[in-house]
Scaffold this active site. Sequence first.
Site, PDB file in Angstrom:
ATOM      1  N   PRO A   1       0.915  -1.144  -0.061  1.00 24.07           N
ATOM      2  CA  PRO A   1       0.034  -0.154   0.002  1.00 24.07           C
ATOM      3  C   PRO A   1       0.852   1.292   0.062  1.00 24.07           C
ATOM      4  CG  PRO A   1      -0.407  -1.462   2.036  1.00 24.07           C
ATOM      5  CD  PRO A   1       0.501  -2.028   1.031  1.00 24.07           C
TER       6      PRO A   1
ATOM      7  N   ILE B   1      -3.834  -8.282  -3.657  1.00 25.93           N
ATOM      8  CA  ILE B   1      -3.213  -9.554  -4.001  1.00 25.93           C
ATOM      9  C   ILE B   1      -4.474 -10.527  -4.515  1.00 25.93           C
ATOM     10  CG2 ILE B   1      -2.260 -11.756  -2.821  1.00 25.93           C
ATOM     11  CD1 ILE B   1      -0.364  -9.014  -3.200  1.00 25.93           C
ATOM     12  N   THR B   2      -4.372 -10.687  -5.819  1.00 28.99           N
ATOM     13  CA  THR B   2      -5.300 -11.696  -6.468  1.00 28.99           C
ATOM     14  C   THR B   2      -5.366 -13.162  -5.859  1.00 28.99           C
ATOM     15  OG1 THR B   2      -4.939 -10.540  -8.607  1.00 28.99           O
ATOM     16  CG2 THR B   2      -5.836 -12.683  -8.829  1.00 28.99           C
TER      17      THR B   2
ATOM     18  N   GLY C   1     -24.030   0.431 -27.755  1.00 22.96           N
ATOM     19  CA  GLY C   1     -24.607   1.736 -27.573  1.00 22.96           C
ATOM     20  C   GLY C   1     -24.913   1.527 -25.909  1.00 22.96           C
TER      21      GLY C   1
ATOM     22  N   GLU D   1       0.903  -6.613 -13.895  1.00 17.04           N
ATOM     23  CA  GLU D   1       2.390  -7.039 -14.590  1.00 17.04           C
ATOM     24  C   GLU D   1       2.895  -6.210 -15.153  1.00 17.04           C
ATOM     25  OE1 GLU D   1       2.602  -9.789 -13.245  1.00 17.04           O
ATOM     26  OE2 GLU D   1       0.286 -10.629 -12.640  1.00 17.04           O
TER      27      GLU D   1
HETATM   28  C1  LIG Z   1      -6.864  -6.067 -10.336  1.00 18.33           C
HETATM   29  C2  LIG Z   1      -5.711  -6.040  -9.779  1.00 18.33           C
HETATM   30  C3  LIG Z   1      -4.955  -7.309  -9.168  1.00 18.33           C
HETATM   31  C4  LIG Z   1      -3.611  -7.147  -8.929  1.00 18.33           C
HETATM   32  N1  LIG Z   1      -2.991  -8.291  -8.291  1.00 18.33           N
HETATM   33  C5  LIG Z   1      -1.674  -8.301  -7.793  1.00 18.33           C
HETATM   34  C6  LIG Z   1      -1.168  -9.535  -7.166  1.00 18.33           C
HETATM   35  O1  LIG Z   1      -1.822 -10.522  -7.054  1.00 18.33           O
HETATM   36  N2  LIG Z   1       0.057  -9.222  -6.467  1.00 18.33           N
HETATM   37  C7  LIG Z   1       0.673  -8.172  -6.576  1.00 18.33           C
HETATM   38  O2  LIG Z   1       1.747  -8.108  -5.907  1.00 18.33           O
HETATM   39  N3  LIG Z   1       0.217  -7.051  -7.151  1.00 18.33           N
HETATM   40  C8  LIG Z   1      -1.091  -7.061  -7.801  1.00 18.33           C
HETATM   41  N4  LIG Z   1      -1.584  -5.990  -8.292  1.00 18.33           N
HETATM   42  C9  LIG Z   1      -0.896  -4.690  -8.076  1.00 18.33           C
HETATM   43  C10 LIG Z   1      -0.283  -4.328  -9.474  1.00 18.33           C
HETATM   44  O3  LIG Z   1       0.684  -5.070  -9.811  1.00 18.33           O
HETATM   45  C11 LIG Z   1       0.183  -2.936  -9.345  1.00 18.33           C
HETATM   46  O4  LIG Z   1      -1.267  -1.985  -9.318  1.00 18.33           O
HETATM   47  C12 LIG Z   1       0.934  -2.260 -10.645  1.00 18.33           C
HETATM   48  O5  LIG Z   1       2.228  -3.025 -10.578  1.00 18.33           O
HETATM   49  C13 LIG Z   1       1.057  -0.909 -10.600  1.00 18.33           C
HETATM   50  O6  LIG Z   1       1.680  -0.354  -9.140  1.00 18.33           O
HETATM   51  P1  LIG Z   1       0.676   0.511  -8.444  1.00 18.33           P
HETATM   52  O7  LIG Z   1      -0.852   0.574  -8.622  1.00 18.33           O
HETATM   53  O8  LIG Z   1       1.519   0.777  -7.269  1.00 18.33           O
HETATM   54  O9  LIG Z   1       1.058   2.057  -9.322  1.00 18.33           O
HETATM   55  P2  LIG Z   1       2.153   2.987  -9.556  1.00 18.33           P
HETATM   56  O10 LIG Z   1       3.345   2.209  -9.535  1.00 18.33           O
HETATM   57  O11 LIG Z   1       2.202   3.927  -8.175  1.00 18.33           O
HETATM   58  O12 LIG Z   1       1.972   3.715 -10.741  1.00 18.33           O
HETATM   59  C14 LIG Z   1       0.819   4.870 -11.012  1.00 18.33           C
HETATM   60  C15 LIG Z   1       0.888   5.158 -12.342  1.00 18.33           C
HETATM   61  O13 LIG Z   1       2.296   5.864 -12.701  1.00 18.33           O
HETATM   62  C16 LIG Z   1       2.825   5.270 -13.631  1.00 18.33           C
HETATM   63  N5  LIG Z   1       4.203   5.130 -13.513  1.00 18.33           N
HETATM   64  C17 LIG Z   1       4.925   4.527 -12.320  1.00 18.33           C
HETATM   65  N6  LIG Z   1       6.244   4.347 -12.310  1.00 18.33           N
HETATM   66  C18 LIG Z   1       6.490   5.412 -13.703  1.00 18.33           C
HETATM   67  C19 LIG Z   1       7.572   5.426 -14.378  1.00 18.33           C
HETATM   68  N7  LIG Z   1       9.027   5.249 -13.708  1.00 18.33           N
HETATM   69  N8  LIG Z   1       7.544   6.196 -15.420  1.00 18.33           N
HETATM   70  C20 LIG Z   1       6.303   6.611 -16.193  1.00 18.33           C
HETATM   71  N9  LIG Z   1       5.291   6.150 -15.397  1.00 18.33           N
HETATM   72  C21 LIG Z   1       5.133   5.660 -14.185  1.00 18.33           C
HETATM   73  C22 LIG Z   1       2.083   3.870 -13.992  1.00 18.33           C
HETATM   74  O14 LIG Z   1       2.204   3.434 -15.202  1.00 18.33           O
HETATM   75  C23 LIG Z   1       0.762   4.285 -13.318  1.00 18.33           C
HETATM   76  O15 LIG Z   1       0.087   4.751 -14.378  1.00 18.33           O
HETATM   77  C24 LIG Z   1      -2.962  -5.957  -8.761  1.00 18.33           C
HETATM   78  C25 LIG Z   1      -3.569  -4.788  -9.258  1.00 18.33           C
HETATM   79  C26 LIG Z   1      -4.809  -4.859  -9.510  1.00 18.33           C
HETATM   80  C27 LIG Z   1      -5.577  -3.766  -9.850  1.00 18.33           C
END
Ligand SMILES: Cc1cc2nc3c(=O)[nH]c(=O)nc-3n(C[C@H](O)[C@H](O)[C@H](O)COP(=O)(O)OP(=O)(O)OC[C@H]3O[C@@H](n4cnc5c(N)ncnc54)[C@H](O)[C@@H]3O)c2cc1C
Length: 379
Positions: free
Chosen positions: A126, A156-157, A335, A359
């Site tokens: 978080p 965590i999925t 639509g 991913e």
């Molecule tokens: C439905 C769902 C299932 C998931 N399941 C899992 C799971 O099973 N296990 C697990 O560990 N995680 C899981 N996640 C988490 C997921 O891996 C992260 O949400 C993802 O890696 C993006 O990280 P963040 O949400 O912290 O976004 P951040 O890293 O905070 O990024 C926020 C935004 O900034 C952009 N950004 C970040 N860094 C850069 C950069 N250097 N340059 C340009 N743009 C950048 C990103 O593209 C994004 O648009 C899940 C998320 C979702 C939504």
Amino acid sequence: MRARTRPETPEVEVVGRFVDEEVCPQADAWDRAENIPGDVLRRVGELGLWAPFLPAEAGGAGLDMVTLGRLHEEVGRGCSSLRSLLTVHTMATATVQRWGDDEQRERWLPVLSEGTTLGAFCLTEPDHSGSDSTAAGTVAVAENGVWTLRGRKTWITGGQVAGLFLVFAGTATGMSAFLVPSDHPGVRVTPVRHMLGTTASMLATIEFDDVRLDPSALVGPPGWAAGTVMTGALDLGRYSVACGSVGIVRAALAASAAYTSARSAGGGLLRDLPQIRAKISEMVTARDAARLLCEKAGRLKDAGDPATIMATWVAKYFASTAAAKAASDAVQIHGANGCGPDYPVARLYRDAKVMEIIEGSTQIQELTIADEAYREVSG
Ligand SMILES: Cc1cc2nc3c(=O)[nH]c(=O)nc-3n(C[C@H](O)[C@H](O)[C@H](O)COP(=O)(O)OP(=O)(O)OC[C@H]3O[C@@H](n4cnc5c(N)ncnc54)[C@H](O)[C@@H]3O)c2cc1C
């Protein structure tokens, strides 16, 4: 390792029938309930879908990666939430197979291959960016041969139903990976609800409150996980998501073709309008191109070629953005019906958005792929 019998080697056609008959009709209901029933997860096990890539002696079918990708495409065509459960289970299981020691394989592979224990992948936190996979607030400290694990993982999925967590934590010598049973003392699971997409994939926040682990929980040497376990598991997860995204394009195409063949507007069927036909043509092209990129990545995996890492980035980048475009077009084509609960395209639209984030987000893919392009140019 003791030999086990699998029901059957899963075949793409058989899984396609399962998806048509048992997944597609229920996927919207699961989406609304934010849950996939246990009997469906058991059916996935009966079909040998949880870990068919494992060798026979570990309970698998020795399935190649190209075929595994086609199976995940089929499941993704029906329900991205179910495909997401397969994805993270695959990541955890392949990690045990590839990097685990004999004891870990003996303990976990039989139940993971059957799906009687589900695996989950715990990296994101978080308070730390998920994109920066090496930033971990979760730590594990070793003292007198016992590890103490402390921290919090989120999104965590499968976290609500998994029996085994693959957890990444910072240690004195760098990032390490641990196998933590979900019922271990000090592990707390809190469901995460009301997600935008893949709402039935039973997400959870997992807290590790001074969880004490003996050395057998550690995967590989301490401080070793960042470039090995994590990279390998994420590559496999990315491949699965790319293939699942091809499934979303196929589902958007099928729904759009059916709808426009029945719906009239302006005195004729929607299917006869040039702008509709252009969208359908784009979906067909996106499906075929995305699948070819996935197949290339899968073939390189089967050959053990490290070029698969970049091929998988490219496949996931293309397939996930293609899925988002196809699903958006499918809603447009439907639509108001596309915005309502009676057609699957609203779910596809929400699920496809998630594919652009998980991913490795689209932005991270753009950085990585461009880095590689410049490396190629400058030699
Ligand atoms: C439905 C769902 C299932 C998931 N399941 C899992 C799971 O099973 N296990 C697990 O560990 N995680 C899981 N996640 C988490 C997921 O891996 C992260 O949400 C993802 O890696 C993006 O990280 P963040 O949400 O912290 O976004 P951040 O890293 O905070 O990024 C926020 C935004 O900034 C952009 N950004 C970040 N860094 C850069 C950069 N250097 N340059 C340009 N743009 C950048 C990103 O593209 C994004 O648009 C899940 C998320 C979702 C939504």
